[in-house]
Design an enzyme around this catalytic site. Sequence first.
Site, short mmCIF file in Angstrom:
data_model
loop_
_atom_site.label_atom_id
_atom_site.label_comp_id
_atom_site.label_asym_id
_atom_site.label_seq_id
_atom_site.Cartn_x
_atom_site.Cartn_y
_atom_site.Cartn_z
N CYS A 90 8.76 28.90 2.25
CA CYS A 90 9.24 28.66 0.88
C CYS A 90 8.10 28.56 -0.14
O CYS A 90 8.23 29.01 -1.27
CB CYS A 90 10.05 27.37 0.81
SG CYS A 90 11.56 27.42 1.78
N CYS B 238 -3.82 -5.07 2.79
CA CYS B 238 -4.07 -6.10 1.76
C CYS B 238 -3.08 -7.25 1.93
O CYS B 238 -3.46 -8.42 1.88
CB CYS B 238 -3.94 -5.52 0.36
SG CYS B 238 -5.39 -4.62 -0.20
#
Lengths: 150, 269
Positions: free
Chosen positions: B87, B230
Amino acid sequence: MPKLTILVSAAAAVLLLAGSVSADGLVKYKVADNAIQQSLTGKAGDAAEGEKTFTNRKLGNCLACHQVTALAREPFHGEIGPSLDGVAGRYSEAQLRMQVVNAKVINPDTIMPAFYRTDGLHRVLDNFKDKPMLTPEQVEDVVAYLKTLK
Amino acid sequence: MKTNWKQITFLAAAIGFGACMFAANADATDWGKYQVGEHRSGYTYMTDESRAMQNDNFQNPGMLWVEQGAELWAKVDGKAGKSCASCHGESGDSMKGVAARYPVYDQNLGKLQDLEQQINYCLETRMETKPYKWESDEMLSMTTFVSYQSLGMPVNVKVDGPAAAAFEKGKAFYYERRGQLDMACKHCHEDNAGGIIRANTLTQGQGNGFPTYRLKWQKVGSLQRRFRGCNNEVRAKPYPYGSEEYTNLELYVKWRGQGLPIEAPSVRN
């Protein structure tokens, strides 16, 4: 029945000895003028133990952010917090205790964690839920250690 | 000897000017494209060695994932008998600019889509095959390959219109304290960027370098992996990969670095 009464009064006596405990299971303390006058344990901490708690990366981990010249043997002192050299000359014991217990009372926007607090926290990991970062003894030990930084 | 005042005046002016230039340089390094206003790429906080590694495609370990991604791009898979190339074309050129504008709000799906989610959407609906697992080699290879097509292009995410609600939620996340350490993203990456915590220099937490080859990980990783890291560090429950919360945060963090160049695969410490 008498057995239960004895148990209850024994528990009450323990509570009285340890100082009163708040709903979250933590020792109650009184804040006045951004300071906590009374020791959380009712006695003075141990500075040598405090140094261990201070440097331990799983406990105080204070060097992650602060520098202490006397601890130059420890690698990697952070720089985002102020140097603690001479901190005992700048703050009273009661002010140091407040700073360790909950620095947000002094500066609501601070990055510094509260080391003796469990309320008002958001999404705490299960392992750490409802547990303060330090015990009352460890807080007092760290305060005793900070008092040696003259 | 005749004093040449003209020459002396010129020399003095030149020295003064030079001193001014030096002072200006000492205050702020010119980071060129790696800085837009106050916003600096993580690149500017790294060591010279890490930067050199990023700059040289032959040294940059992240290029391995780009190569693997190029192979996957052309690989036919699934019931529809298609590859990405079927595509989107053989070269990947059609992906130029995609990493700079993602995450985007998808009108048809009625939600914010990041690159990983869009890739999996294609795999499932267009190729009719299994989606990639988040942080799998396949996913990291594909996101790194696609992001690499936008190398050097300025981050340009859309945060108004239908994306506004997601953006506001991402912003709220950024400023919300969490975990036993009770810290928000902003405490490290806004208030203390450039400061040293233990042995690490805190960056502004920009998203323009992701997927990044992180030396600590010894591999390429996504921005959401960094979020989870984090959150764990402040002892907060991380959200699952691909969660709405992290996707919103991705958009907000990308916007903070609006205009910074896409550096995928960057090299970070």
